[in-house]
Write a protein that holds these residues in place. Sequence first.
Motif, PDB file in Angstrom:
ATOM      1  N   GLY A 240       0.621  -0.993  -0.144  1.00 29.08           N
ATOM      2  CA  GLY A 240      -0.163   0.054   0.627  1.00 29.08           C
ATOM      3  C   GLY A 240       0.670   0.678   0.292  1.00 29.08           C
ATOM      4  N   GLY A 241       0.231   2.435  -0.616  1.00 28.50           N
ATOM      5  CA  GLY A 241       0.982   3.575  -0.678  1.00 28.50           C
ATOM      6  C   GLY A 241       0.075   4.560  -0.091  1.00 28.50           C
ATOM      7  N   GLY A 242       0.893   5.303   0.384  1.00 26.18           N
ATOM      8  CA  GLY A 242      -0.307   6.992   0.915  1.00 26.18           C
ATOM      9  C   GLY A 242      -0.420   6.844   2.156  1.00 26.18           C
ATOM     10  N   CYS A 243      -1.964   7.121   2.511  1.00 30.73           N
ATOM     11  CA  CYS A 243      -2.362   6.116   4.245  1.00 30.73           C
ATOM     12  C   CYS A 243      -2.476   4.510   4.353  1.00 30.73           C
ATOM     13  CB  CYS A 243      -4.695   7.005   3.838  1.00 30.73           C
ATOM     14  SG  CYS A 243      -4.147   8.259   4.863  1.00 30.73           S
ATOM     15  N   GLU A 244      -2.465   3.874   3.214  1.00 30.69           N
ATOM     16  CA  GLU A 244      -2.037   2.571   2.850  1.00 30.69           C
ATOM     17  C   GLU A 244      -1.154   2.201   3.198  1.00 30.69           C
ATOM     18  OE1 GLU A 244      -4.885  -0.347   3.075  1.00 30.69           O
ATOM     19  OE2 GLU A 244      -5.904   2.283   3.572  1.00 30.69           O
ATOM     20  N   GLU A 245      -0.092   3.043   3.462  1.00 39.92           N
ATOM     21  CA  GLU A 245       1.673   2.578   4.246  1.00 39.92           C
ATOM     22  C   GLU A 245       0.617   1.772   5.651  1.00 39.92           C
ATOM     23  OE1 GLU A 245       4.638   5.170   3.436  1.00 39.92           O
ATOM     24  OE2 GLU A 245       3.723   5.701   1.613  1.00 39.92           O
ATOM     25  N   PHE A 246       0.166   2.478   6.364  1.00 40.88           N
ATOM     26  CA  PHE A 246       0.362   2.660   7.508  1.00 40.88           C
ATOM     27  C   PHE A 246      -1.064   1.661   7.984  1.00 40.88           C
ATOM     28  CE2 PHE A 246       2.583   7.168   6.980  1.00 40.88           C
ATOM     29  CZ  PHE A 246       3.957   6.097   7.583  1.00 40.88           C
ATOM     30  N   TRP A 247      -2.118   1.102   7.272  1.00 32.42           N
ATOM     31  CA  TRP A 247      -3.136  -0.043   7.497  1.00 32.42           C
ATOM     32  C   TRP A 247      -3.175  -0.385   9.066  1.00 32.42           C
ATOM     33  CZ3 TRP A 247      -2.736  -4.591   8.565  1.00 32.42           C
ATOM     34  CH2 TRP A 247      -1.753  -5.156   7.760  1.00 32.42           C
ATOM     35  N   TYR A 248      -2.290  -0.733   9.168  1.00 34.20           N
ATOM     36  CA  TYR A 248      -2.436  -1.179  10.902  1.00 34.20           C
ATOM     37  C   TYR A 248      -2.747  -0.359  11.592  1.00 34.20           C
ATOM     38  CZ  TYR A 248       2.130   0.411  11.098  1.00 34.20           C
ATOM     39  OH  TYR A 248       3.088   1.543  10.675  1.00 34.20           O
ATOM     40  N   SER A 249      -3.070   0.966  11.124  1.00 32.83           N
ATOM     41  CA  SER A 249      -3.478   1.672  12.179  1.00 32.83           C
ATOM     42  C   SER A 249      -4.282   3.113  11.586  1.00 32.83           C
ATOM     43  CB  SER A 249      -2.235   3.107  12.895  1.00 32.83           C
ATOM     44  OG  SER A 249      -1.689   3.841  11.787  1.00 32.83           O
ATOM     45  N   ASN A 250      -5.016   2.404  11.095  1.00 30.16           N
ATOM     46  CA  ASN A 250      -6.076   3.406  10.005  1.00 30.16           C
ATOM     47  C   ASN A 250      -6.991   3.117  10.752  1.00 30.16           C
ATOM     48  OD1 ASN A 250      -4.621   3.985   7.959  1.00 30.16           O
ATOM     49  ND2 ASN A 250      -5.939   3.398   6.686  1.00 30.16           N
ATOM     50  N   VAL A 251      -8.529   4.299  11.239  1.00 33.82           N
ATOM     51  CA  VAL A 251      -9.920   4.235  11.885  1.00 33.82           C
ATOM     52  C   VAL A 251      -9.912   3.606  11.016  1.00 33.82           C
ATOM     53  CG1 VAL A 251      -9.111   5.264  13.454  1.00 33.82           C
ATOM     54  CG2 VAL A 251     -10.233   6.291  11.923  1.00 33.82           C
ATOM     55  N   PRO A 252     -11.932   3.095  11.772  1.00 30.80           N
ATOM     56  CA  PRO A 252     -12.761   2.923  10.650  1.00 30.80           C
ATOM     57  C   PRO A 252     -13.902   4.381   9.720  1.00 30.80           C
ATOM     58  CG  PRO A 252     -13.119   2.066  12.535  1.00 30.80           C
ATOM     59  CD  PRO A 252     -12.295   2.550  13.149  1.00 30.80           C
ATOM     60  N   ASP A 253     -14.127   4.208   8.417  1.00 29.44           N
ATOM     61  CA  ASP A 253     -14.393   4.944   7.991  1.00 29.44           C
ATOM     62  C   ASP A 253     -16.097   6.226   8.631  1.00 29.44           C
ATOM     63  OD1 ASP A 253     -13.759   3.507   5.783  1.00 29.44           O
ATOM     64  OD2 ASP A 253     -15.210   3.471   5.437  1.00 29.44           O
ATOM     65  N   SER A 254     -16.347   5.248   9.558  1.00 26.35           N
ATOM     66  CA  SER A 254     -17.219   6.229  10.364  1.00 26.35           C
ATOM     67  C   SER A 254     -16.343   7.014  11.334  1.00 26.35           C
ATOM     68  CB  SER A 254     -18.821   4.668  10.849  1.00 26.35           C
ATOM     69  OG  SER A 254     -17.434   3.905  11.895  1.00 26.35           O
ATOM     70  N   TYR A 255     -15.227   6.517  11.646  1.00 27.73           N
ATOM     71  CA  TYR A 255     -14.912   7.222  13.307  1.00 27.73           C
ATOM     72  C   TYR A 255     -14.307   8.476  12.477  1.00 27.73           C
ATOM     73  CZ  TYR A 255     -11.995   8.135  17.404  1.00 27.73           C
ATOM     74  OH  TYR A 255     -10.682   8.634  18.399  1.00 27.73           O
ATOM     75  N   ALA A 256     -13.398   7.815  11.215  1.00 30.10           N
ATOM     76  CA  ALA A 256     -12.594   9.202  10.747  1.00 30.10           C
ATOM     77  C   ALA A 256     -13.595  10.277  10.340  1.00 30.10           C
ATOM     78  CB  ALA A 256     -12.393   8.580   9.402  1.00 30.10           C
ATOM     79  N   ALA A 257     -14.765  10.062   9.150  1.00 31.62           N
ATOM     80  CA  ALA A 257     -15.983  10.944   9.848  1.00 31.62           C
ATOM     81  C   ALA A 257     -15.865  11.988  10.493  1.00 31.62           C
ATOM     82  CB  ALA A 257     -17.393  10.038   8.557  1.00 31.62           C
ATOM     83  N   THR A 258     -16.226  11.255  11.451  1.00 27.45           N
ATOM     84  CA  THR A 258     -16.731  12.185  13.003  1.00 27.45           C
ATOM     85  C   THR A 258     -15.434  12.796  13.504  1.00 27.45           C
ATOM     86  OG1 THR A 258     -16.342   9.974  14.553  1.00 27.45           O
ATOM     87  CG2 THR A 258     -19.126  10.389  13.392  1.00 27.45           C
ATOM     88  N   HIS A 259     -14.075  12.405  13.220  1.00 25.39           N
ATOM     89  CA  HIS A 259     -13.047  12.966  13.877  1.00 25.39           C
ATOM     90  C   HIS A 259     -12.178  13.607  12.874  1.00 25.39           C
ATOM     91  CE1 HIS A 259     -14.549  10.594  16.607  1.00 25.39           C
ATOM     92  NE2 HIS A 259     -13.748  10.934  17.627  1.00 25.39           N
ATOM     93  N   SER A 260     -13.074  14.144  11.714  1.00 26.60           N
ATOM     94  CA  SER A 260     -12.358  14.556  10.659  1.00 26.60           C
ATOM     95  C   SER A 260     -10.879  15.590  11.004  1.00 26.60           C
ATOM     96  CB  SER A 260     -13.669  15.558   9.151  1.00 26.60           C
ATOM     97  OG  SER A 260     -14.091  16.395  10.390  1.00 26.60           O
ATOM     98  N   SER A 261     -11.314  16.573  11.923  1.00 23.82           N
ATOM     99  CA  SER A 261     -10.692  17.521  11.893  1.00 23.82           C
ATOM    100  C   SER A 261      -8.869  17.064  12.404  1.00 23.82           C
ATOM    101  CB  SER A 261     -11.095  18.333  12.975  1.00 23.82           C
ATOM    102  OG  SER A 261     -11.489  18.131  14.416  1.00 23.82           O
ATOM    103  N   GLU A 262      -8.430  15.777  13.034  1.00 17.96           N
ATOM    104  CA  GLU A 262      -7.811  14.687  13.009  1.00 17.96           C
ATOM    105  C   GLU A 262      -7.130  14.905  12.006  1.00 17.96           C
ATOM    106  OE1 GLU A 262      -8.926  12.115  16.482  1.00 17.96           O
ATOM    107  OE2 GLU A 262     -10.354  13.431  17.589  1.00 17.96           O
TER     108      GLU A 262
ATOM    109  N   LEU B 218      -7.568  11.601  10.330  1.00 15.39           N
ATOM    110  CA  LEU B 218      -6.774  10.063  10.390  1.00 15.39           C
ATOM    111  C   LEU B 218      -7.220   9.421   9.398  1.00 15.39           C
ATOM    112  CD1 LEU B 218      -8.707   9.706  13.741  1.00 15.39           C
ATOM    113  CD2 LEU B 218      -6.237  10.318  13.093  1.00 15.39           C
ATOM    114  N   CYS B 219      -6.426   8.417   8.536  1.00 19.76           N
ATOM    115  CA  CYS B 219      -6.479   8.088   7.854  1.00 19.76           C
ATOM    116  C   CYS B 219      -7.563   6.852   7.999  1.00 19.76           C
ATOM    117  CB  CYS B 219      -5.860   7.104   7.399  1.00 19.76           C
ATOM    118  SG  CYS B 219      -4.223   8.218   6.380  1.00 19.76           S
ATOM    119  N   ALA B 220      -8.534   6.405   6.737  1.00 17.39           N
ATOM    120  CA  ALA B 220      -9.990   5.709   6.711  1.00 17.39           C
ATOM    121  C   ALA B 220      -9.601   4.905   6.400  1.00 17.39           C
ATOM    122  CB  ALA B 220     -11.255   6.585   6.304  1.00 17.39           C
ATOM    123  N   GLY B 221     -10.252   3.627   6.719  1.00 12.60           N
ATOM    124  CA  GLY B 221     -10.467   1.999   5.816  1.00 12.60           C
ATOM    125  C   GLY B 221     -10.552   1.191   7.277  1.00 12.60           C
ATOM    126  N   GLY B 222     -10.181   1.519   8.097  1.00 16.07           N
ATOM    127  CA  GLY B 222     -10.178   0.388   9.029  1.00 16.07           C
ATOM    128  C   GLY B 222      -9.024  -0.006   9.375  1.00 16.07           C
TER     129      GLY B 222
END
Length: 562
Positions: free
Chosen positions: A231-253, A255-259
């Motif tokens: 993976g590249g970009g946000c997918e370089e750190f996929w093991y630390s990505n947050v679920p889509d719903s969490y990323a949406a409600t914390h958009s100011s932070e 965070l990379c989505a996808g779980g």
Amino acid sequence: MWRPLALAAAAAMFVTGTLAGSAAAAAPVAPTVEINYQNPVTALPPIARPDTPSCTVTAMQHDFANSYGQPYTGTLAPPAACPGPWSKVVLDWSGSIAGRQYDRLAGVWIGGSEVFRTSTPEPDPAGISWHVDQDISAFIPLLRTPQPLVVDLGNVVDSTYTGTYHMTMTVTYYQADKHNPEAAHSDVVVPISQSTSAAGWFGLTKGQTASTTVTLPRNTESADLQLYARGGGCEEFWYSNVPDSYAATHSSEGLCAGGTYREVQVLVDGRPAGTAQPFPVIYTGGISPLMWRPIPSIDSFRTQPYDLDLTPFAGVLADGKPHTVTLVPPADISDTWLMDGSLFVNVDAGSAQTSGAVTEDTVTPSPAVDYTVAAQSDGSDLITAAVNRDWTVSGYVDTSHGRITTSVVRHSAYSNSDHLASAGTVQTVKQRDSGWTQTTTSDGPGPGHRQVRDDTWSYPIDMTGTYVPGANSDSYTADGQVSVARQLTSAEADHGDAWKPVSSVDDSVQAKGSLQRVNGTVVAADGSDSELYLGLGRDGCYGHYIAADHGYVTRDVLTGCR
């Protein structure tokens, strides 16, 4: 079923250095600014080379500056002075760079097959150089004749990122003799890629797949897929990505989505054929760049592909008609995955036509993952997920020496806990991803002859990362600490005999680092890391331990495998 060997004999040696200015210091000290560091090193075993006559071809000597979409292209031909057969063919990849630059991904394709994937170290102002070698003997069916050569290393050079990668690649052909026979290889190699004249990997985003049409020999007996996926970009750190719903409600932070759950799939003619769990690769600029000077993380320099046995489909693929092999990236990705591979095919020399069928296939689409978000008393959040996965694929092929039945059974167990604090600027991840694949091959009527191979993997990773942005785009603090390992074993049992270990690898890295920039000026930079590699195989054992502090190796010993 055989399970991983304990390779803990040298574990007591596996320690890291201490960062300057830590709590262990007797008195406060000024922050350490690590500017230059020694040339990168790893604990990986060098490729063993036979003592036979050889010929070395300089396949490429090229500078990669503004090189996105501009790969090196050429032709690789076998040297006339070393016509083969070859006991081994080795690719050597050497580079140098000075200045400031990001880590970059690179790949090498011969005849459309990717034979080497790597990433680059980040340089220092004084300049570094490094070397990686790769055994490419499995591609001998392609190497016998002139083939298109493509090398891709996308880079950008400007007033800020000044480093140009000066790269040299050679290929050495070692002649076979009575003491060093021709290297084992398949009869045919078929690229599963998008081009022979450009970079062969497919860049796939969420919902995309990539298919290659292949026509295999009519006497195909077995087929094994070697798959690259990263993976590249946000997918370089996929093991630390947050679920889509969490990323949406914390958009100011930011965070990379996808779980955090990732698996790749392969389809044959649209039918599921197998899956693989990707290893959590960390680039040399990942989390905190000072962690990886001078020892990179696992898979950073010599990326290991994933093997999928497609022999249950061999009888179907042998009908002389076109078939499609489809690569499927992880389901819930938030960025791009680069995937391609090679199909290694063996034929039945005693037959002009084989045939067969798939008799069982329980592979399902990637499972939907349920993430649990638990608010903690201190205002932080803990996100957890767990997945167990089991599937079986079986089939047979009728050959000149009887019916051969192959059954591939796979089990995987995955869990991840992701703790986010301080508005997402502090993240602590614990992930466990492990499992086994058991491949049973039977021939002859009745009980016949039965051989079983058991392959296990475990990819534990623990990571803490802190990223605090400053007042402008070139001001921030990035601290990190990581413990990551790749543990692999293989064993075989023949016709009911006891398990016989074939190989075992335990590659473990621990690292920590800190980087602080203010208005583009580094005001604090330091790190330490260590790697312990223990490998057991048919050729003996190899144990190597390296520790480094402040950018320089403090210990480098061959440990043996006690």
